[in-house]
Scaffold this motif. Structure first.
Motif, PDB file in Angstrom:
ATOM      1  N   HIS A   7      56.455 -13.628 -11.880  1.00 44.99           N
ATOM      2  CA  HIS A   7      58.050 -13.137 -12.148  1.00 44.99           C
ATOM      3  C   HIS A   7      57.959 -11.936 -10.874  1.00 44.99           C
ATOM      4  CE1 HIS A   7      61.642 -10.386 -13.129  1.00 44.99           C
ATOM      5  NE2 HIS A   7      61.921 -11.746 -13.586  1.00 44.99           N
ATOM      6  N   HIS A   8      57.183 -10.953 -11.295  1.00 46.80           N
ATOM      7  CA  HIS A   8      57.014  -9.926 -10.775  1.00 46.80           C
ATOM      8  C   HIS A   8      55.273  -9.533 -10.799  1.00 46.80           C
ATOM      9  CE1 HIS A   8      58.699  -7.297 -13.647  1.00 46.80           C
ATOM     10  NE2 HIS A   8      57.839  -6.724 -13.673  1.00 46.80           N
ATOM     11  N   ILE A   9      55.008  -7.857  -9.830  1.00 51.18           N
ATOM     12  CA  ILE A   9      54.124  -7.499 -10.058  1.00 51.18           C
ATOM     13  C   ILE A   9      54.322  -5.983  -9.626  1.00 51.18           C
ATOM     14  CG2 ILE A   9      51.106  -7.260  -8.694  1.00 51.18           C
ATOM     15  CD1 ILE A   9      51.801 -10.365  -7.864  1.00 51.18           C
ATOM     16  N   THR A  10      53.277  -5.419 -10.350  1.00 53.30           N
ATOM     17  CA  THR A  10      54.150  -3.316 -10.415  1.00 53.30           C
ATOM     18  C   THR A  10      52.527  -3.208 -10.342  1.00 53.30           C
ATOM     19  OG1 THR A  10      55.832  -3.673 -11.555  1.00 53.30           O
ATOM     20  CG2 THR A  10      54.785  -1.609 -11.449  1.00 53.30           C
ATOM     21  N   ALA A  11      53.134  -1.942  -9.022  1.00 48.40           N
ATOM     22  CA  ALA A  11      51.714  -1.712  -8.240  1.00 48.40           C
ATOM     23  C   ALA A  11      52.089  -0.011  -8.189  1.00 48.40           C
ATOM     24  CB  ALA A  11      50.940  -2.267  -6.626  1.00 48.40           C
ATOM     25  N   HIS A 224      49.730  -1.891 -11.624  1.00 47.49           N
ATOM     26  CA  HIS A 224      49.836  -1.255 -13.319  1.00 47.49           C
ATOM     27  C   HIS A 224      49.746  -2.750 -13.888  1.00 47.49           C
ATOM     28  CE1 HIS A 224      52.651   1.003 -15.861  1.00 47.49           C
ATOM     29  NE2 HIS A 224      51.809   1.156 -15.768  1.00 47.49           N
ATOM     30  N   HIS A 225      50.942  -3.947 -14.126  1.00 47.19           N
ATOM     31  CA  HIS A 225      50.807  -4.804 -14.516  1.00 47.19           C
ATOM     32  C   HIS A 225      51.753  -5.980 -13.949  1.00 47.19           C
ATOM     33  CE1 HIS A 225      54.400  -3.105 -14.913  1.00 47.19           C
ATOM     34  NE2 HIS A 225      55.740  -4.292 -14.282  1.00 47.19           N
ATOM     35  N   ILE A 226      50.794  -7.095 -14.251  1.00 39.80           N
ATOM     36  CA  ILE A 226      51.979  -8.491 -13.996  1.00 39.80           C
ATOM     37  C   ILE A 226      52.498  -9.178 -14.944  1.00 39.80           C
ATOM     38  CG2 ILE A 226      49.575  -8.631 -12.215  1.00 39.80           C
ATOM     39  CD1 ILE A 226      48.864 -10.788 -13.879  1.00 39.80           C
ATOM     40  N   ALA A 227      53.898  -9.572 -14.645  1.00 40.61           N
ATOM     41  CA  ALA A 227      54.575  -9.584 -15.724  1.00 40.61           C
ATOM     42  C   ALA A 227      55.125 -11.210 -14.873  1.00 40.61           C
ATOM     43  CB  ALA A 227      56.412  -9.040 -14.942  1.00 40.61           C
ATOM     44  N   PHE A 228      55.080 -12.282 -16.207  1.00 44.22           N
ATOM     45  CA  PHE A 228      55.167 -13.978 -16.061  1.00 44.22           C
ATOM     46  C   PHE A 228      56.423 -14.252 -16.354  1.00 44.22           C
ATOM     47  CE2 PHE A 228      51.197 -12.437 -16.917  1.00 44.22           C
ATOM     48  CZ  PHE A 228      50.429 -13.751 -16.268  1.00 44.22           C
ATOM     49  N   VAL A 262      58.859  -7.467 -22.270  1.00 46.35           N
ATOM     50  CA  VAL A 262      58.222  -7.423 -23.282  1.00 46.35           C
ATOM     51  C   VAL A 262      56.778  -7.040 -22.667  1.00 46.35           C
ATOM     52  CG1 VAL A 262      56.997  -8.706 -25.163  1.00 46.35           C
ATOM     53  CG2 VAL A 262      59.274  -8.982 -24.920  1.00 46.35           C
ATOM     54  N   TYR A 263      56.173  -6.339 -23.119  1.00 43.04           N
ATOM     55  CA  TYR A 263      54.710  -5.679 -22.814  1.00 43.04           C
ATOM     56  C   TYR A 263      53.945  -5.827 -23.926  1.00 43.04           C
ATOM     57  CZ  TYR A 263      57.952  -3.037 -19.106  1.00 43.04           C
ATOM     58  OH  TYR A 263      58.609  -3.370 -18.538  1.00 43.04           O
ATOM     59  N   PHE A 264      52.237  -6.186 -23.109  1.00 40.00           N
ATOM     60  CA  PHE A 264      51.347  -6.065 -23.797  1.00 40.00           C
ATOM     61  C   PHE A 264      50.200  -6.255 -23.212  1.00 40.00           C
ATOM     62  CE2 PHE A 264      49.827 -10.756 -23.381  1.00 40.00           C
ATOM     63  CZ  PHE A 264      50.805 -11.639 -22.396  1.00 40.00           C
ATOM     64  N   PHE A 272      49.972  -6.715 -19.590  1.00 36.53           N
ATOM     65  CA  PHE A 272      50.670  -8.188 -18.884  1.00 36.53           C
ATOM     66  C   PHE A 272      52.172  -8.009 -19.665  1.00 36.53           C
ATOM     67  CE2 PHE A 272      47.951 -12.738 -19.368  1.00 36.53           C
ATOM     68  CZ  PHE A 272      47.193 -12.059 -18.008  1.00 36.53           C
ATOM     69  N   GLU A 273      53.545  -8.493 -18.870  1.00 34.55           N
ATOM     70  CA  GLU A 273      54.796  -8.131 -19.253  1.00 34.55           C
ATOM     71  C   GLU A 273      55.495  -9.944 -19.407  1.00 34.55           C
ATOM     72  OE1 GLU A 273      56.532  -5.538 -16.555  1.00 34.55           O
ATOM     73  OE2 GLU A 273      58.757  -6.580 -17.666  1.00 34.55           O
ATOM     74  N   ILE A 274      56.108 -10.018 -20.051  1.00 31.66           N
ATOM     75  CA  ILE A 274      56.484 -11.338 -20.068  1.00 31.66           C
ATOM     76  C   ILE A 274      58.349 -10.843 -19.945  1.00 31.66           C
ATOM     77  CG2 ILE A 274      58.208 -13.193 -20.511  1.00 31.66           C
ATOM     78  CD1 ILE A 274      55.352 -13.128 -23.123  1.00 31.66           C
TER      79      ILE A 274
HETATM   80 ZN    ZN Z   1      57.199  -5.031 -14.482  1.00 31.66          ZN
END
Ligand code: ZN
Length: 328
Positions: A7-11, A224-228, A262-264, A272-274
């Protein structure tokens, strides 16, 4: 139903202006949202993508001026991969050099040509030449000719000391399937990825097996995280339930204004994030105005004056540059 991909990537960046100039001017991505880090309102949250910031194109940054540069290592996402049309890599290598960046040599992974380089904060980006890139709405203001524009994410690379514990999350909770191994690189592809787009809509996750790598040090240039992607709340709830079933501990749903999240933390250390596809970035701005002014979530509007005063000033429009011809 599984996720269809990223979905997105956050850095993390250091200086917001350097970040804006690079992503808009050099890579030709549209700044689709200027907002703040909802958990740290003294910091911007900048979103880039195609003309709409479509899921699968959205790269977001927290620019933290005080942040030291991170050090790549195990337990994190160590590169993001954008799809570009086959034949575009020489254009990109020349363009990066023109702006003072030093692209690496073209490599090959799973039969695809890859051009690696780093952004101004040292974050690793890889352009992957594909014959049938995803089709996204192009940004009319982009300085990049249409045929060479970045076509959204192909995927990401995670560097991990152990493959299996994180592979389980991908395959058993998110519906990815293992498609092959090349040296230390293990490739997983979202099984619901759209065949119409060559299955390449942000659908790849590569795990680079680095048993001896030391742990990363988080900082500027770190991801920082990747979102699906989840299509909607029901799909997100289903994916969250699968994450719990395999023994992970996702957060409750958090309202991020443009999506719900939602993060885990995965066993290998990667966050990871959804995130839901809806409502998207046109939630509070029209398409032609995306990114042009500071947007705040409704619960922070009353503090706008104070928040604006604490943020560094930024210039969102692209400076007029004189293009240098050739490699000089
Ligand atoms: Zn995010």
């Amino acid at each position: 139903m599984s996720t269809t991909g990223l979905h997105h990537i956050t850095a993390v960046a250091k200086d917001p202006q350097t970040n804006i100039d690079f992503y808009q001017q050099v890579l030709g991505q549209r700044l689709v949202k200027t907002t703040i880090n909802f958990d740290d309102p003294g910091t911007y949250h900048l979103y880039y993508g195609d003309n709409l910031g479509s899921p699968g194109t959205a790269l977001t940054f927290f620019p933290w001026m005080h942040m030291q540069r991170g050090q790549r290592g195990a337990g994190e996402t160590t590169s993001i991969e954008y799809a570009v049309l086959q034949g575009s890599l020489s254009y990109w290598a020349a363009r990066l050099k023109q702006f003072g960046f030093a692209p690496g040599r073209v490599e090959s992974n799973f039969g695809q040509e890859v051009l690696p380089f780093t952004d101004p904060d040292g974050m690793r980006i890889r352009l992957v030449a594909v014959s049938n890139p995803p089709q996204y709405p192009l940004w009319p203001g982009s300085p990049i000719p249409a045929e060479h524009q970045l076509d959204g994410f192909l995927g990401v690379t995670l560097e991990l000391n152990e493959v299996e514990p994180t592979a389980v999350v991908l395959t058993e909770a998110l519906g990815y399937r293992f498609v092959g191994q090349e040296g230390p690189r293990y490739r997983y592809v979202a099984s619901e990825a759209s065949a119409a787009n060559g299955g390449s809509l942000g659908s790849h996750v590569d795990i680079l097996n680095s048993p001896l790598a030391s742990e990363n040090r988080f900082g500027a240039g770190s991801i920082h995280h990747i979102a699906f992607r989840a299509a909607d709340d029901a799909h997100q709830a289903e994916l969250r339930r699968k994450v719990i079933e395999i023994g992970e501990h996702p957060t409750q749903v958090i309202d991020r204004q443009y999506f719900r999240s939602v993060y885990f933390r995965t066993p290998g250390g990667v966050l990871f994030e959804i995130a839901t596809d809806d409502p998207g970035f046109t939630f509070d701005e029209s398409v032609d105005q995306l990114g042009g002014s500071l947007r705040l979530p409704r619960w922070m509007e009353t503090r706008r004056t104070e928040i604006e005063a604490a943020l560094p000033s930024i210039r969102r429009t692209m400076p007029q540059v004189t293009e240098v011809s050739g490699d000089g």
